[in-house]
Design an enzyme around this catalytic site. Structure first.
Site, PDB file in Angstrom:
ATOM      1  N   HIS A  17      41.621  41.387  42.081  1.00  0.00           N
ATOM      2  CA  HIS A  17      42.171  40.093  43.398  1.00  0.00           C
ATOM      3  C   HIS A  17      43.621  39.370  42.125  1.00  0.00           C
ATOM      4  CE1 HIS A  17      38.996  39.947  46.195  1.00  0.00           C
ATOM      5  NE2 HIS A  17      40.312  40.501  46.712  1.00  0.00           N
ATOM      6  N   LYS A  41      33.140  39.809  59.418  1.00  0.00           N
ATOM      7  CA  LYS A  41      32.319  40.118  57.904  1.00  0.00           C
ATOM      8  C   LYS A  41      31.632  38.346  58.020  1.00  0.00           C
ATOM      9  CE  LYS A  41      36.229  42.098  55.089  1.00  0.00           C
ATOM     10  NZ  LYS A  41      36.900  41.393  53.347  1.00  0.00           N
ATOM     11  N   ARG A  91      43.567  49.672  46.115  1.00  0.00           N
ATOM     12  CA  ARG A  91      42.921  50.788  44.991  1.00  0.00           C
ATOM     13  C   ARG A  91      42.423  51.760  44.821  1.00  0.00           C
ATOM     14  NH1 ARG A  91      37.926  46.017  47.146  1.00  0.00           N
ATOM     15  NH2 ARG A  91      38.513  47.829  48.847  1.00  0.00           N
ATOM     16  N   SER A 129      35.270  43.027  46.810  1.00  0.00           N
ATOM     17  CA  SER A 129      34.343  41.438  46.989  1.00  0.00           C
ATOM     18  C   SER A 129      32.802  41.951  47.375  1.00  0.00           C
ATOM     19  CB  SER A 129      35.265  40.849  47.687  1.00  0.00           C
ATOM     20  OG  SER A 129      35.846  39.886  47.367  1.00  0.00           O
TER      21      SER A 129
END
Length: 166
Positions: A17, A41, A91, A129
């Site tokens: 990040h 989440k 990514r 994360s």
């Protein structure tokens, strides 16, 4: 003034990040880091804790970087912030497929705001994360993936919540 928004849950904020924030800040006059909730989440940290974490981590970057919370459609938030650009990090191919679909939907909602994709630095591409939290829960060392301060916060939270796996 060119304003960009970099949205995320940042639970916790990772070195990946931070790479996108540093690079994204160079593309705009102001970068707004939008810390949000995600109904899909279960965060380890509260919104206030994540806000404080992100504010601390970006404090030394320089430039005009604001950290703002939001709980709305991204495009509504971006419009409120007068953004002309959404900054997103990629990514892997799986990220691209998801982000490509989101960018298309967002363009349908507001075609005045462009989405700009930044590839994560090669050494930071595997960091997520979710995986950082999982490694910490099982007692692994996460210092390669987050700052020392974030590492300490994650470890303390795992220990406090008794989440440590066997």
């Amino acid at each position: 003034m060119r304003i960009g928004v970099y949205p995320g849950t940042f639970d916790p904020i990772t070195l990946g990040h931070m790479d996108i924030i540093r690079r994204g800040a160079k593309l705009v006059d102001r970068l707004v880091v939008g810390v949000t909730t995600n109904p899909g989440k279960s965060p380890m940290f509260s919104l206030d804790e994540r806000m404080a974490m992100v504010e601390r981590e970006v404090a030394d970057i320089g430039g005009d970087i604001r950290v703002v919370s939001f709980d709305s459609l991204l495009m509504d938030f971006a419009e409120r912030e007068r953004a002309t650009m959404i900054v997103r990090g990629l990514r892997a191919v799986a990220d691209f497929e998801y982000e490509y679909q989101m960018a298309g939907m967002n363009q349908q909602l507001n075609d005045r705001i462009e989405t700009v994709f930044l590839m994560a630095d090669v050494c930071l591409q595997p960091i997520a994360s979710r995986l950082v939290k999982e490694i910490a829960i099982f007692g692994g060392h996460i210092g390669k993936f987050v700052s020392a301060a974030v590492c300490a916060e994650v470890v303390a939270r795992v220990e406090r919540d008794g989440r440590r796996g066997s």
